[in-house]
Design a protein around this motif. Structure first.
Motif, PDB file in Angstrom:
ATOM      1  N   GLN A 113       0.822  -1.211   0.000  1.00  0.00           N
ATOM      2  CA  GLN A 113       0.000   0.000   0.000  1.00  0.00           C
ATOM      3  C   GLN A 113       0.855   1.261   0.000  1.00  0.00           C
ATOM      4  O   GLN A 113       0.515   2.245  -0.661  1.00  0.00           O
ATOM      5  CB  GLN A 113      -0.934   0.006   1.208  1.00  0.00           C
ATOM      6  N   LEU A 116       1.964   2.290  -3.485  1.00  0.00           N
ATOM      7  CA  LEU A 116       0.961   2.708  -4.465  1.00  0.00           C
ATOM      8  C   LEU A 116       1.110   4.191  -4.792  1.00  0.00           C
ATOM      9  O   LEU A 116       1.425   4.995  -3.918  1.00  0.00           O
ATOM     10  CB  LEU A 116      -0.451   2.440  -3.942  1.00  0.00           C
ATOM     11  N   ASP A 120      -4.252   6.388  -5.519  1.00  0.00           N
ATOM     12  CA  ASP A 120      -4.753   5.010  -5.559  1.00  0.00           C
ATOM     13  C   ASP A 120      -5.379   4.596  -4.231  1.00  0.00           C
ATOM     14  O   ASP A 120      -6.237   3.728  -4.203  1.00  0.00           O
ATOM     15  CB  ASP A 120      -3.643   4.030  -5.932  1.00  0.00           C
ATOM     16  N   ILE A 121      -4.908   5.187  -3.131  1.00  0.00           N
ATOM     17  CA  ILE A 121      -5.532   4.986  -1.817  1.00  0.00           C
ATOM     18  C   ILE A 121      -5.611   6.351  -1.138  1.00  0.00           C
ATOM     19  O   ILE A 121      -4.873   7.270  -1.487  1.00  0.00           O
ATOM     20  CB  ILE A 121      -4.774   3.963  -0.919  1.00  0.00           C
TER      21      ILE A 121
END
Length: 134
Positions: A113, A116, A120-121
């Motif tokens: 994560q 990324l 994207d998050i």
């Protein structure tokens, strides 16, 4: 000085080395110590990237967050992410890992994560991933 892209790997290894001692739990002091050691070995670029993720929270307090939320219903699925059971004589690559996750799968997912691209998050999800990483 290690390359910035390897800093998170070094921090993970340091965390695992400290966490695998004879103590039954890492505890708040252990998290604070790892965070302090990590902060003293960050490149300027990595320190800036982490500052952008963590906002006004220091790394030590962010590292305590997963333990603080582990009992809440919303985070019940993460209760297995705090440890892995390994017999003293068992090589890590032969450990039967839980299908519900363990500390290694939490580190792997958090690292994924954190890699990324922005967008994207959410910022919150990235901050949570950093908390689990430490």
């Amino acid at each position: 000085m290690p390359k910035p892209k390897y800093i998170l790997t070094y921090i993970s290894l340091l965390y695992l080395l400290i966490a695998t001692g004879p103590a039954s739990a890492f505890g708040a002091d252990g998290h604070r110590i790892v965070a302090a050691i990590a902060e003293n070995h960050l490149s300027e670029k990595t320190a800036l990237a982490l500052a952008n993720i963590r906002g006004d929270r220091d790394l030590a307090s962010l590292s305590l967050w997963p333990d603080k939320i582990r009992g809440s219903a919303q985070w019940k699925h993460t209760k297995y992410w705090h440890y892995i059971n390994v017999a003293d004589s068992e090589p890590l690559d032969r450990v039967v890992r839980s299908s519900k996750g363990d500390v290694l799968s939490a580190l792997e997912e958090s690292y994924r994560q954190l890699q990324l691209p922005e967008g994207d998050i959410s910022d919150r999800e990235r901050r949570e991933a950093l908390g689990f990483f430490f």
